[in-house]
Design an enzyme around this catalytic site. Structure first.
Site, PDB file in Angstrom:
ATOM      1  N   ASP A  78       0.812  -1.209   0.000  1.00 33.11           N
ATOM      2  CA  ASP A  78       0.000   0.000   0.000  1.00 33.11           C
ATOM      3  C   ASP A  78       0.851   1.268   0.000  1.00 33.11           C
ATOM      4  O   ASP A  78       2.023   1.250   0.401  1.00 33.11           O
ATOM      5  CB  ASP A  78      -0.884   0.035   1.252  1.00 33.11           C
ATOM      6  CG  ASP A  78      -2.069  -0.900   1.176  1.00 33.11           C
ATOM      7  OD1 ASP A  78      -2.097  -1.764   0.286  1.00 33.11           O
ATOM      8  OD2 ASP A  78      -2.973  -0.775   2.036  1.00 33.11           O
ATOM      9  N   HIS A 134      -5.683   2.643  -4.099  1.00 28.23           N
ATOM     10  CA  HIS A 134      -5.823   2.848  -2.654  1.00 28.23           C
ATOM     11  C   HIS A 134      -6.502   4.184  -2.367  1.00 28.23           C
ATOM     12  O   HIS A 134      -6.781   4.507  -1.221  1.00 28.23           O
ATOM     13  CB  HIS A 134      -4.429   2.807  -2.011  1.00 28.23           C
ATOM     14  CG  HIS A 134      -4.440   2.614  -0.526  1.00 28.23           C
ATOM     15  ND1 HIS A 134      -5.445   1.949   0.160  1.00 28.23           N
ATOM     16  CD2 HIS A 134      -3.549   3.011   0.433  1.00 28.23           C
ATOM     17  CE1 HIS A 134      -5.165   1.923   1.451  1.00 28.23           C
ATOM     18  NE2 HIS A 134      -4.036   2.579   1.649  1.00 28.23           N
ATOM     19  N   HIS A 174      -4.928   9.612   0.750  1.00 24.58           N
ATOM     20  CA  HIS A 174      -5.112   8.658   1.849  1.00 24.58           C
ATOM     21  C   HIS A 174      -6.182   9.084   2.845  1.00 24.58           C
ATOM     22  O   HIS A 174      -6.260   8.564   3.954  1.00 24.58           O
ATOM     23  CB  HIS A 174      -3.782   8.423   2.576  1.00 24.58           C
ATOM     24  CG  HIS A 174      -3.697   7.082   3.247  1.00 24.58           C
ATOM     25  ND1 HIS A 174      -4.260   6.827   4.486  1.00 24.58           N
ATOM     26  CD2 HIS A 174      -3.125   5.921   2.852  1.00 24.58           C
ATOM     27  CE1 HIS A 174      -4.011   5.568   4.828  1.00 24.58           C
ATOM     28  NE2 HIS A 174      -3.340   4.995   3.851  1.00 24.58           N
ATOM     29  N   HIS A 211       3.614  -2.452   3.073  1.00 29.53           N
ATOM     30  CA  HIS A 211       3.700  -1.106   2.496  1.00 29.53           C
ATOM     31  C   HIS A 211       5.004  -0.906   1.741  1.00 29.53           C
ATOM     32  O   HIS A 211       6.066  -1.302   2.219  1.00 29.53           O
ATOM     33  CB  HIS A 211       3.598  -0.046   3.596  1.00 29.53           C
ATOM     34  CG  HIS A 211       2.289  -0.045   4.318  1.00 29.53           C
ATOM     35  ND1 HIS A 211       1.994  -0.940   5.325  1.00 29.53           N
ATOM     36  CD2 HIS A 211       1.185   0.734   4.152  1.00 29.53           C
ATOM     37  CE1 HIS A 211       0.765  -0.718   5.761  1.00 29.53           C
ATOM     38  NE2 HIS A 211       0.249   0.291   5.073  1.00 29.53           N
TER      39      HIS A 211
END
Length: 265
Positions: free
Chosen positions: A58, A109, A113, A203
């Site tokens: 991610d 994603h 964020h 990540h």
């Protein structure tokens, strides 16, 4: 489904989590997933007896870590799914294209964020349709999967994701690499416990402090990836993309609704 009913549904799920103990939560989750998973379920893992897992990454692409993670995956002859933030993809289009060229999967994603839990269903659809279209144009490949930032999701935002033509993927195992720490310990926490069909959260990048992610502890993401993939291989488990994993088994869909943004995803 009306907005107040969707909010009530999310509240019921969170209330059950608070009241039930671990064993009760597991039993309740199995029952809810069996009933509602086919309609409101996010992909959590894949049911298969074949020796494959999907380690996913991610928050990238990241100019420092993504190339190093890709080098590790090439050395190990395996593939992964990268859940990208659109603003990072805009900053590093050459890395997006490298991901695709080397046989990996590009997924979304978010445009950024920020959590979508307080956004209307229609706005979620509009945001994600636009972001997925732009990311696909950069990648030169279709974008079909989405992971909600922080893993935070309501019934309303989930339906917006599906309206945008995307399938929602969460995770079966969290590496907790966003906390930093010892790379060997982080890798071992996953590689010693993973089973066939697991979807692992890791990540290759980081989101900003202004998006609620907090400070990032020093951590060698490439080293952790090498240790993780090596540990899985030592147990006979090979890493492939989420979409590939879905072709060799049946998706386990879980009813995954929470406003929580306390974990980094």
């Amino acid at each position: 489904m009306r907005q107040d009913a969707m909010s009530d549904a999310t509240g019921v799920v969170e209330s059950m989590r608070r009241v039930l103990g671990p064993r009760g939560r597991r039993a309740a989750r199995h029952a809810v997933d069996a009933l509602a998973g086919p309609w409101l379920g996010s992909i959590r893992r894949v049911r298969t007896d074949r020796p494959y897992v999907a380690v996913t990454f991610d928050d990238g692409p990241d100019g420092k870590w993504t190339p190093q993670v890709l080098d590790v995956l090439t050395d190990r002859a395996c593939h992964a799914t990268f859940f990208m933030l659109l603003y990072n993809a805009r900053a590093h289009p050459e890395l997006v294209r490298r991901v695709v060229a080397e046989g990996h999967e590009v997924a979304l994603h978010g445009a950024d964020h920020r959590s979508l839990v307080h956004v209307s269903r229609q706005a979620v659809r509009a945001r994600l349709e636009s972001a997925a279209s732009e990311l696909a144009a950069i990648a030169g490949a279709p974008v079909k999967l989405f992971r909600p930032p922080f893993g935070a999701q309501t019934v309303r935002s989930y339906l917006g994701v599906r309206d945008a033509g995307l399938d929602c993927v969460v995770w079966d195992m969290d590496s907790l690499d966003w906390r930093g720490g010892n790379e060997q310990e982080v890798a071992d926490s996953v590689s010693t416990q993973a089973t066939e069909g697991a979807i692992v959260l890791a990540h290759d990048g980081r989101a900003g402090i202004d998006e609620g992610c907090g400070l990032n502890a020093p951590f060698d993401r490439a080293r952790m990836t090498e240790l993780l993939i090596g540990g899985l291989a030592g147990r006979g488990l090979h890493n492939i993309t989420v979409s590939h994993l879905l072709t060799i088994g049946n998706a386990h869909r879980t009813v995954w609704f929470s406003h929580c943004t306390g974990r980094r995803t």
